[in-house]
Design a protein around this motif. Structure first.
Motif, PDB file in Angstrom:
ATOM      1  N   ALA A  23      79.603 101.569 -16.242  1.00 53.59           N
ATOM      2  CA  ALA A  23      79.126 101.992 -17.674  1.00 53.59           C
ATOM      3  C   ALA A  23      79.933 102.988 -17.994  1.00 53.59           C
ATOM      4  O   ALA A  23      80.111 102.968 -19.449  1.00 53.59           O
ATOM      5  CB  ALA A  23      77.796 102.418 -17.227  1.00 53.59           C
ATOM      6  N   ASP A  24      80.454 103.942 -17.336  1.00 53.35           N
ATOM      7  CA  ASP A  24      81.192 105.053 -17.962  1.00 53.35           C
ATOM      8  C   ASP A  24      82.660 104.341 -18.479  1.00 53.35           C
ATOM      9  O   ASP A  24      83.115 104.979 -19.545  1.00 53.35           O
ATOM     10  CB  ASP A  24      81.637 105.918 -16.964  1.00 53.35           C
ATOM     11  CG  ASP A  24      80.364 106.895 -16.653  1.00 53.35           C
ATOM     12  OD1 ASP A  24      79.522 107.116 -17.256  1.00 53.35           O
ATOM     13  OD2 ASP A  24      80.519 107.679 -15.469  1.00 53.35           O
ATOM     14  N   ARG A  45      83.196 101.514 -19.991  1.00 51.74           N
ATOM     15  CA  ARG A  45      82.545 100.827 -20.974  1.00 51.74           C
ATOM     16  C   ARG A  45      82.336 101.900 -22.220  1.00 51.74           C
ATOM     17  O   ARG A  45      82.804 101.616 -23.092  1.00 51.74           O
ATOM     18  CB  ARG A  45      81.695  99.910 -20.741  1.00 51.74           C
ATOM     19  CG  ARG A  45      81.949  98.679 -20.193  1.00 51.74           C
ATOM     20  CD  ARG A  45      80.798  97.870 -19.932  1.00 51.74           C
ATOM     21  NE  ARG A  45      80.788  96.565 -19.156  1.00 51.74           N
ATOM     22  CZ  ARG A  45      79.955  95.958 -18.709  1.00 51.74           C
ATOM     23  NH1 ARG A  45      78.762  95.840 -18.759  1.00 51.74           N
ATOM     24  NH2 ARG A  45      80.179  94.800 -17.878  1.00 51.74           N
ATOM     25  N   GLU A  46      81.902 102.781 -21.946  1.00 51.24           N
ATOM     26  CA  GLU A  46      81.298 103.969 -22.803  1.00 51.24           C
ATOM     27  C   GLU A  46      82.647 104.657 -23.517  1.00 51.24           C
ATOM     28  O   GLU A  46      82.620 104.775 -24.512  1.00 51.24           O
ATOM     29  CB  GLU A  46      80.514 104.819 -22.450  1.00 51.24           C
ATOM     30  CG  GLU A  46      79.801 105.892 -23.217  1.00 51.24           C
ATOM     31  CD  GLU A  46      78.805 106.759 -22.513  1.00 51.24           C
ATOM     32  OE1 GLU A  46      79.169 107.958 -22.353  1.00 51.24           O
ATOM     33  OE2 GLU A  46      77.896 106.415 -21.990  1.00 51.24           O
ATOM     34  N   HIS A  47      83.660 104.748 -22.542  1.00 49.36           N
ATOM     35  CA  HIS A  47      84.757 105.440 -22.959  1.00 49.36           C
ATOM     36  C   HIS A  47      85.760 104.681 -23.691  1.00 49.36           C
ATOM     37  O   HIS A  47      86.693 105.054 -24.546  1.00 49.36           O
ATOM     38  CB  HIS A  47      85.475 106.238 -21.785  1.00 49.36           C
ATOM     39  CG  HIS A  47      84.922 107.325 -21.359  1.00 49.36           C
ATOM     40  ND1 HIS A  47      83.397 107.411 -21.469  1.00 49.36           N
ATOM     41  CD2 HIS A  47      85.317 108.544 -20.428  1.00 49.36           C
ATOM     42  CE1 HIS A  47      83.122 108.574 -20.787  1.00 49.36           C
ATOM     43  NE2 HIS A  47      84.003 109.333 -20.039  1.00 49.36           N
TER      44      HIS A  47
END
Length: 125
Positions: A116-117, A119-121
């Motif tokens: 998730a991190d 994908r967020e970055h």
């Protein structure tokens, strides 16, 4: 004692034990509290029960063509049941269909947080 009688007795024991394991798996599917325990009940004792029933049938039939079919059924069951249980668990985990208070270790949470991190970055602004 005749060898056929011995094979028939062993086949009967395998058939009864396999049927009892399959029955226990079915009861566990209804009685267990969450998805992971139900998945365990569906994968492990059900497959062992099926293999015992197949061994009992093979001992009873004792013909080449029938035993080949039974071996194929057992092999496909051993190959597909763990994969299906794994995929059900992976799909259900992010949707919170499991009880995390029953988990001893949760190795998937760190992996999903990392994904998730990432994908967020990497998302365009």
């Amino acid at each position: 004692m005749n060898l056929d009688v011995v094979f028939d007795v062993v086949a009967s024991i395998c058939l009864v034990a396999g049927a009892l394991l399959s029955l226990a798996a079915g009861v566990a599917l209804v009685r267990f509290p969450d998805l992971l325990t139900r998945m365990h009940a569906a994968a492990k004792p059900q497959v062992l029960g099926l293999l015992l029933v197949l061994v009992g049938c093979a001992l009873r039939l004792r013909t080449g063509v029938d035993i080949t079919t039974l071996v194929l059924v057992g092999a496909f069951s051993l190959a597909t049941a763990p994969v299906a249980a794994h995929m059900v668990g992976r799909v259900a985990y992010p949707h919170e269909d499991i009880r995390t208070d029953l988990l001893v270790t949760d190795e998937l949470a760190a992996h999903l947080d990392r994904v998730a991190d990432e994908r967020e970055h990497s998302a365009p602004a």
